[in-house]
Write a protein that holds these residues in place. Structure first.
Motif, short mmCIF file in Angstrom:
data_model
loop_
_atom_site.label_atom_id
_atom_site.label_comp_id
_atom_site.label_asym_id
_atom_site.label_seq_id
_atom_site.Cartn_x
_atom_site.Cartn_y
_atom_site.Cartn_z
N MET A 123 -47.96 29.75 -29.02
CA MET A 123 -49.20 29.19 -29.56
C MET A 123 -50.08 28.52 -28.52
O MET A 123 -51.28 28.32 -28.75
N ASN A 154 -40.33 16.29 -25.13
CA ASN A 154 -40.11 16.10 -26.57
C ASN A 154 -39.57 14.68 -26.78
O ASN A 154 -38.72 14.23 -25.99
N TYR A 162 -29.25 21.21 -31.00
CA TYR A 162 -29.94 21.55 -29.75
C TYR A 162 -28.93 21.39 -28.62
O TYR A 162 -28.45 20.30 -28.33
N THR A 171 -36.90 25.89 -24.88
CA THR A 171 -38.09 25.07 -24.60
C THR A 171 -38.91 25.64 -23.43
O THR A 171 -40.13 25.82 -23.53
N TRP A 269 -44.54 18.79 -31.87
CA TRP A 269 -45.33 20.00 -31.66
C TRP A 269 -46.25 20.30 -32.83
O TRP A 269 -47.34 20.80 -32.66
N TYR A 277 -51.84 26.50 -33.69
CA TYR A 277 -51.11 27.33 -34.66
C TYR A 277 -52.09 27.95 -35.68
O TYR A 277 -51.94 29.11 -36.07
C1 ISE Z 1 -39.36 24.02 -30.21
O1 ISE Z 1 -38.62 25.10 -30.72
C2 ISE Z 1 -40.72 24.46 -29.83
O2 ISE Z 1 -41.04 25.62 -29.73
C3 ISE Z 1 -41.60 23.38 -29.34
O3 ISE Z 1 -42.90 23.83 -29.08
C4 ISE Z 1 -40.96 22.88 -28.07
O4 ISE Z 1 -41.72 21.82 -27.52
C5 ISE Z 1 -39.54 22.39 -28.35
O5 ISE Z 1 -38.94 21.96 -27.15
C6 ISE Z 1 -38.70 23.52 -28.96
O6 ISE Z 1 -37.40 23.06 -29.26
#
Ligand code: ISE
Ligand code: NAD
Length: 340
Positions: A123, A154, A162, A171, A269, A277
Motif C-alpha cells: 500500500m 511498530n 509474531y 515486515t 498501520w 489503503y
Molecule cells: C504488518 O503485517 C504490516 O504489513 C504492517 O504494514 C507492518 O508495519 C507490520 O510490521 C506487519 O507486521
C-alpha cells in the motif's frame, strides 16, 4: 457496474478492508466471506453476504467476481492459484507468498493465463507522501539517488504470533518493495546486522538493521523495530547527488502548547496508511472491473520474497547474500516501468 467481491480471512486487516469496501468506497460490494474461524467470518460478514465454508467454495462461486486474500502468508499460494485458475482478479495482502518456489509457481500460472490478475498489498505505493517523494526523484533535479534511509517502527506486535523471522519475512517486505519502486531499481544483495536486543520483545530478534544493495550501486539502510512502544513510525529519506528528499511526519498537524511543539504519532498501520489503503482499493476496483490487475504485481511480490529469503540467510552468514532473479516475463513490463 458493481464489482462483487469475496474476502478470504476476516482477521485484523480483513475486517478493515471489509469496512472500507462497504462504508468508504463505491462500485464494489462484499458478497461473500470465509475464514478457518467460521464464527469470526460470520461476525465480520456484511449484511446479505454469504459465509462460505472454504476459500475454494468462495473462489468458485458464481456470485464472486473478484477475490481479496487477507489470510496468513503461508495460505496465500493455494488461494492465489485457485483464483488464477478461475480467471478472477485477486487482491492479495503482502507477503505474496513465503518462498521463492511458491512465488515462481504463482508467476507461472499467471503468465500461462496470459493476463495480469494479481495485485499485491504493497500500500505504500499508493500513499500520497511516497508518491510525491517518487515524483521528486523521478523529476531528476536532485540528481541520481545514492542512498535511501528507511525506518519501519511498530509500537508492538502480537505476542507469540509474531516470530523472530517476521521482521525480515513479514515486515521488511514493505521496505524492500518501496525501495525498488522509489529508486526504479532492483535489489541484488542483502546484509543484516542484529544490534543489542530490545528487552520489550522478550526473546524476539528485535530490532534488526538491514542493508539492501541495489543494481545501480545505491544503498538502502532499513531499521526494523517492532516493539518501539511510542507508536507506528515510518520514515524515509533519499540522499541524491544534489539534494535530499524526505517523507514528512504524519499526521502533519503541529501542536504548540505549554508542553512544547509536537506532532501526534499514529498507533498502527491502519491509521498511518488509511488513505493509502483506500486509494490502493480504488485502483484495484477499477482494474478488477475490467477483469485485470494493475499496481504491485506478482513480479514485485517475487522480488520482495527473494529479499526476505536472502535477509534470513544473511542473519546466519553475517555476510552479503546475493540475489539473482529469473528473466522478467513480458507480462510484468520493463524494469523501468515500475509505476504503481
Ligand atoms: C504488518 O503485517 C504490516 O504489513 C504492517 O504494514 C507492518 O508495519 C507490520 O510490521 C506487519 O507486521
Ligand atoms: P490476522 O491473524 O488478524 O487474520 C488472519 C485471518 O486469516 C484469521 O482470521 C485466520 O483465521 C484467517 N486464515 C488464516 N489462514 C486461513 C486459511 N487457510 N483459510 C481461511 N482463513 C484463514 O492477521 P492480519 O494481521 O489480518 O494479517 C493478514 C494478512 O495481511 C497477512 O498476510 C499480513 O502480512 C497482511 N497484513 C498486511 C498489512 C499491510 O499493511 N498491508 C497489515 C497487516 C497485515
Amino acid at each position: 457496474m458493481t464489482l462483487e467481491v469475496g474476502i478470504i480471512g476476516t482477521g485484523m486487516i480483513g475486517q478493515d478492508h471489509i469496512r472500507r469496501l462497504t462504508k468508504v468506497l463505491s462500485g464494489v460490494e462484499v458478497v461473500g466471506v470465509t475464514d478457518i474461524d467460521q464464527a469470526r467470518a460470520a461476525a465480520a460478514a456484511p449484511e446479505g453476504a454469504e459465509v462460505f465454508a472454504t476459500p475454494a467454495a468462495l473462489i468458485s462461486s458464481e456470485k464472486v467476481q473478484a477475490v481479496v486474500i487477507c489470510s496468513w502468508g503461508p495460505a496465500h499460494e493455494e488461494q492465489l492459484l485457485a483464483a488464477i485458475a478461475a480467471g478472477k482478479p485477486v487482491f492479495c495482502e503482502k507477503p505474496l507468498v513465503t518462498s521463492e518456489a511458491a512465488a515462481l509457481r504463482v508467476m507461472e500460472a499467471e503468465v500461462a493465463f496470459g493476463r495480469r490478475l494479481v495485485q499485491v498489498g504493497f500500500m505504500r505505493r499508493f500513499d500520497a507522501d511516497y508518491r510525491r517523494l517518487k515524483a521528486v526523484i523521478d523529476g531528476g533535479k536532485l540528481g541520481a539517488p545514492l542512498m535511501f534511509h528507511s525506518v519501519h517502527r511498530n509500537a508492538s506486535v502480537p505476542e507469540g504470533l509474531y516470530t523472530s523471522e517476521m521482521p525480515l519475512n513479514d515486515t521488511l517486505v514493505h521496505d524492500a518493495d518501496i525501495s525498488r519502486w522509489l529508486l526504479s531499481d532492483e535489489v541484488t544483495g542483502v546484509e543484516v546486522r542484529v544490534p543489542r536486543r530490545s528487552s520489550r520483545g522478550g526473546e524476539l530478534r528485535d530490532p534488526v538493521f538491514v542493508l539492501l544493495h541495489m543494481a545501480s550501486g545505491a544503498l538502502v539502510d532499513v531499521e526494523i523495530s517492532v516493539n518501539i512502544a511510542y507508536g507506528y513510525d515510518i520514515r524515509g529519506e533519499v540522499s541524491c547527488e544534489a539534494g535530499v528528499a524526505a517523507l514528512p511526519n504524519r499526521p502533519a498537524t503541529v501542536i504548540s502548547d505549554s508542553n512544547g511543539i509536537r506532532q501526534a504519532i499514529p498507533a498502527d498501520w491502519r491509521e498511518r496508511f488509511i488513505e493509502a489503503y483506500d486509494q490502493e482499493f480504488r485502483e484495484w476496483i477499477e482494474a478488477a472491473s475490467e477483469g485485470t490487475a494493475t499496481g504491485p504485481s506478482t513480479w514485485d511480490g517475487y522480488a520482495a520474497t527473494l529479499v526476505a529469503d536472502a535477509a534470513l540467510c544473511a542473519v546466519a552468514s553475517r555476510g552479503l547474500e546475493p540475489i539473482s532473479m529469473i528473466a522478467k516475463p513480458g507480462l510484468y513490463g520493463p524494469l523501468t516501468a515500475m509505476a504503481a
